[in-house]
Motif scaffolding. Structure first.
Motif, mmCIF file in Angstrom:
data_model
loop_
_atom_site.group_PDB
_atom_site.id
_atom_site.type_symbol
_atom_site.label_atom_id
_atom_site.label_comp_id
_atom_site.label_asym_id
_atom_site.label_seq_id
_atom_site.Cartn_x
_atom_site.Cartn_y
_atom_site.Cartn_z
ATOM 1 N N SER A 304 0.861 -1.173 0.000
ATOM 2 C CA SER A 304 0.000 0.000 0.000
ATOM 3 C C SER A 304 0.899 1.225 0.000
ATOM 4 C CB SER A 304 -0.928 0.001 1.217
ATOM 5 O OG SER A 304 -0.171 -0.032 2.405
ATOM 6 N N PRO A 305 0.437 2.310 -0.576
ATOM 7 C CA PRO A 305 1.330 3.472 -0.730
ATOM 8 C C PRO A 305 1.755 4.053 0.616
ATOM 9 C CG PRO A 305 -0.629 3.665 -2.106
ATOM 10 C CD PRO A 305 -0.879 2.540 -1.161
ATOM 11 N N MET A 306 2.963 4.522 0.642
ATOM 12 C CA MET A 306 3.437 5.350 1.755
ATOM 13 C C MET A 306 3.044 6.790 1.449
ATOM 14 S SD MET A 306 7.257 3.703 2.189
ATOM 15 C CE MET A 306 7.793 5.104 3.140
ATOM 16 N N LEU A 307 2.483 7.458 2.440
ATOM 17 C CA LEU A 307 2.014 8.831 2.260
ATOM 18 C C LEU A 307 3.010 9.778 2.932
ATOM 19 C CD1 LEU A 307 -0.088 10.867 1.332
ATOM 20 C CD2 LEU A 307 -1.332 10.458 3.477
ATOM 21 N N VAL A 308 3.546 10.680 2.125
ATOM 22 C CA VAL A 308 4.533 11.651 2.616
ATOM 23 C C VAL A 308 3.901 13.036 2.561
ATOM 24 C CG1 VAL A 308 6.834 12.630 2.324
ATOM 25 C CG2 VAL A 308 6.415 10.226 1.744
ATOM 26 N N ARG A 309 3.824 13.690 3.709
ATOM 27 C CA ARG A 309 3.276 15.043 3.784
ATOM 28 C C ARG A 309 4.383 16.001 4.239
ATOM 29 N NH1 ARG A 309 -0.850 12.069 6.471
ATOM 30 N NH2 ARG A 309 -2.816 11.972 5.283
ATOM 31 N N ILE A 310 4.555 17.071 3.483
ATOM 32 C CA ILE A 310 5.555 18.095 3.824
ATOM 33 C C ILE A 310 4.840 19.440 3.821
ATOM 34 C CG2 ILE A 310 7.724 19.199 3.175
ATOM 35 C CD1 ILE A 310 8.564 16.631 1.851
ATOM 36 N N ALA A 311 4.890 20.104 4.970
ATOM 37 C CA ALA A 311 4.168 21.369 5.126
ATOM 38 C C ALA A 311 5.001 22.323 5.972
ATOM 39 C CB ALA A 311 2.802 21.139 5.773
ATOM 40 N N LEU A 312 4.657 23.598 5.821
ATOM 41 C CA LEU A 312 5.314 24.646 6.605
ATOM 42 C C LEU A 312 4.239 25.519 7.222
ATOM 43 C CD1 LEU A 312 8.063 25.953 7.357
ATOM 44 C CD2 LEU A 312 7.738 27.478 5.403
ATOM 45 N N GLU A 313 4.225 25.557 8.543
ATOM 46 C CA GLU A 313 3.226 26.349 9.259
ATOM 47 C C GLU A 313 3.923 27.167 10.338
ATOM 48 O OE1 GLU A 313 0.320 23.763 10.821
ATOM 49 O OE2 GLU A 313 -0.401 23.051 8.876
ATOM 50 N N GLN A 314 3.794 28.475 10.258
ATOM 51 C CA GLN A 314 4.341 29.387 11.256
ATOM 52 C C GLN A 314 5.828 29.107 11.499
ATOM 53 O OE1 GLN A 314 1.853 29.048 14.719
ATOM 54 N NE2 GLN A 314 0.152 30.132 13.755
ATOM 55 N N PHE A 315 6.584 29.074 10.395
ATOM 56 C CA PHE A 315 8.032 28.898 10.431
ATOM 57 C C PHE A 315 8.445 27.571 11.078
ATOM 58 C CE2 PHE A 315 7.340 33.468 10.329
ATOM 59 C CZ PHE A 315 8.148 33.837 9.257
ATOM 60 N N THR A 316 7.599 26.569 10.964
ATOM 61 C CA THR A 316 7.913 25.233 11.454
ATOM 62 C C THR A 316 7.691 24.232 10.327
ATOM 63 O OG1 THR A 316 7.273 25.795 13.711
ATOM 64 C CG2 THR A 316 7.390 23.465 13.162
ATOM 65 N N LEU A 317 8.737 23.493 9.996
ATOM 66 C CA LEU A 317 8.657 22.476 8.957
ATOM 67 C C LEU A 317 8.126 21.185 9.562
ATOM 68 C CD1 LEU A 317 9.331 21.525 6.033
ATOM 69 C CD2 LEU A 317 11.574 20.845 6.936
ATOM 70 N N SER A 318 7.094 20.626 8.940
ATOM 71 C CA SER A 318 6.506 19.368 9.385
ATOM 72 C C SER A 318 6.618 18.357 8.245
ATOM 73 C CB SER A 318 5.040 19.567 9.782
ATOM 74 O OG SER A 318 4.433 18.325 10.072
ATOM 75 N N VAL A 319 7.303 17.246 8.518
ATOM 76 C CA VAL A 319 7.458 16.160 7.548
ATOM 77 C C VAL A 319 6.953 14.882 8.207
ATOM 78 C CG1 VAL A 319 9.041 14.835 6.116
ATOM 79 C CG2 VAL A 319 9.453 17.275 6.500
ATOM 80 N N SER A 320 5.923 14.288 7.641
ATOM 81 C CA SER A 320 5.378 13.051 8.198
ATOM 82 C C SER A 320 5.315 11.986 7.113
ATOM 83 C CB SER A 320 3.984 13.291 8.791
ATOM 84 O OG SER A 320 3.067 13.675 7.776
ATOM 85 N N ILE A 321 5.559 10.739 7.521
ATOM 86 C CA ILE A 321 5.498 9.586 6.622
ATOM 87 C C ILE A 321 4.577 8.554 7.253
ATOM 88 C CG2 ILE A 321 6.820 7.850 5.366
ATOM 89 C CD1 ILE A 321 9.324 9.557 5.863
ATOM 90 N N ASP A 322 3.486 8.258 6.572
ATOM 91 C CA ASP A 322 2.557 7.223 7.020
ATOM 92 C C ASP A 322 2.846 5.953 6.237
ATOM 93 O OD1 ASP A 322 1.415 9.065 8.672
ATOM 94 O OD2 ASP A 322 -0.238 9.546 7.312
ATOM 95 N N PHE A 323 3.035 4.857 6.936
ATOM 96 C CA PHE A 323 3.326 3.582 6.279
ATOM 97 C C PHE A 323 2.701 2.455 7.089
ATOM 98 C CE2 PHE A 323 6.632 4.542 9.248
ATOM 99 C CZ PHE A 323 6.966 3.338 9.855
ATOM 100 N N ASN A 324 2.565 1.307 6.457
ATOM 101 C CA ASN A 324 1.953 0.144 7.090
ATOM 102 C C ASN A 324 2.993 -0.947 7.285
ATOM 103 O OD1 ASN A 324 -0.645 1.260 7.162
ATOM 104 N ND2 ASN A 324 -0.990 0.671 5.020
ATOM 105 N N ALA A 325 2.846 -1.702 8.354
ATOM 106 C CA ALA A 325 3.717 -2.832 8.635
ATOM 107 C C ALA A 325 2.873 -3.959 9.181
ATOM 108 C CB ALA A 325 4.803 -2.440 9.637
ATOM 109 N N ALA A 326 3.310 -5.188 8.915
ATOM 110 C CA ALA A 326 2.531 -6.350 9.328
ATOM 111 C C ALA A 326 2.727 -6.694 10.786
ATOM 112 C CB ALA A 326 2.906 -7.547 8.458
#
Length: 380
Positions: A304-326
């Protein structure tokens, strides 16, 4: 005993020039302060004399007070030069201060008292200058004033000396702390480079062992680009998010070749210009490597796809990776812990790497997230 050679003449001349350049401003301040005191004393005394009916001129009073006060700015200048020279030679000892006090009390002060009263006899009383006249003119009150002025000048210079010494020690300590921090960051960063190399070679080794030569050739070509990025970024303290993402895409493509296209990714970006936002090199790599390594334990039919979100809010970089494992995964790895230490050294209170797990009906859903402050943004 080992004798070090003396400095060449050019180095000595340069050191002397730097010493003189560092002193001209304090010397100027000393003379300006004494000139201000001279004019204030002159006008105050002139006012008193004219109020008493004397017709003395301003020029006469200036000459009188200049002659009387001249030894004091000369003494201040000498002390300034003396303390600056001792400070340049790694500080001044208490024994040197004691010798200085003895010199001022036993040599300078008696000579100044004699000079001051000799001037009073010759210029004020208009008498023949001799030792008997000087002794008769001695004023205990004036001697007491001279002692107080001497102690004030010496105390002021000692206070200035220790204040400057304290500032130098704080500056040296600050530089040492910055150097230690730089070395720690360099160690944590260089820790990732061999790990990245081994991780990439593992995938290529898998392709070679399984006799997939075309794929191995493509992987080696892709790896050469990645190594070029790592070597170039090693010379920089910061790099754009856009460049880091480009590197990560190439790295993920390499890992995808090794697992026969079993990796699928979805990228989500907000509307910022990522080429204008700077972060330390290889800051995001440990997150993706962690997700990929745990994601690769799954079979292809569970992909299933890994979802990568990269955002910048109020001078704060947020990088999140959602993934699945058995199955449950490790809460941390050596590389992830090194990344946490690295961002803690840079931004202890506001940067973090979090791992979150949420139970799902058939598998565990995981998220790894980086929160990192961006202090400055380019205008682009």
């Amino acid at each position: 005993m080992l004798h070090l050679p003396d400095k060449p003449w050019s180095l000595k001349a340069r050191d002397s020039l730097c010493f003189v350049q560092s002193l001209w401003r304090p010397l100027l301040i000393v003379w300006v302060l004494w000139c201000v005191f001279l004019f204030l004393a002159t006008f105050a005394n002139l006012y008193d004399l004219r109020h008493a009916g004397s017709h003395i001129t301003l020029q006469t009073q200036l000459i009188k007070f200049l002659a009387i006060l001249l030894p004091w700015p000369l003494l201040s200048s000498g002390l300034l030069i003396y303390f600056a020279a001792k400070n340049a030679n790694k500080g001044i000892a208490w024994s040197q201060i004691l010798r200085l006090v003895l010199f001022l009390v036993l040599v300078f002060l008696p000579l100044h008292v004699v000079y001051e009263h000799a001037f009073f006899v010759a210029y004020i009383r208009r008498q023949a200058l001799n030792w008997e006249a000087i002794v008769q003119a001695l004023s205990p009150l004036q001697i007491w004033v001279d002692v107080m002025v001497l102690l004030f000048i010496l105390s002021a210079h000692l206070a200035l000396q220790y204040w400057q010494h304290g500032r130098q020690q704080l500056h040296i300590a600050s530089q040492s702390q910055q150097e230690v921090l730089r070395l720690k960051l360099l160690y944590l960063r260089t820790h990732l480079e061999p790990y990245f190399l081994l991780s990439s070679l593992e995938g290529i080794e898998y392709l070679v062992v399984n006799a997939d030569s075309p794929m191995a050739t493509r992987a080696l070509a892709r790896m050469s680009d990645l190594l070029r990025y790592v070597l170039e970024s090693a010379q920089e303290t910061s790099i754009s998010v856009e460049s880091e993402i480009r590197f990560l895409r190439d790295y993920l493509d390499l890992q995808n070749l090794a697992c026969a296209n079993c990796l699928q990714l979805q990228w989500e970006f907000d509307g910022h210009d990522w080429s204008a936002i700077q972060i330390p090199p290889l800051l995001l790599y440990p997150l993706f490597d962690y997700a990929v390594r745990h994601r690769q334990v799954m079979s292809k039919d569970q992909a299933s796809p890994m979802l990568v979100r990269i955002a910048l809010e109020q001078f704060t970089l947020s990088v999140s990776i959602d993934f699945n494992a058995a199955s449950p995964i490790l809460s941390s790895t050596e590389e992830l812990e090194a990344a946490r230490q690295r961002i803690a050294l840079l931004h202890a209170d506001v940067a973090a790497i979090d791992l979150m797990t949420q139970a799902a009906p058939t598998r565990l859903s995981h998220r790894i997230r980086l929160i990192y402050p961006i202090m400055e943004l380019d205008d682009a």
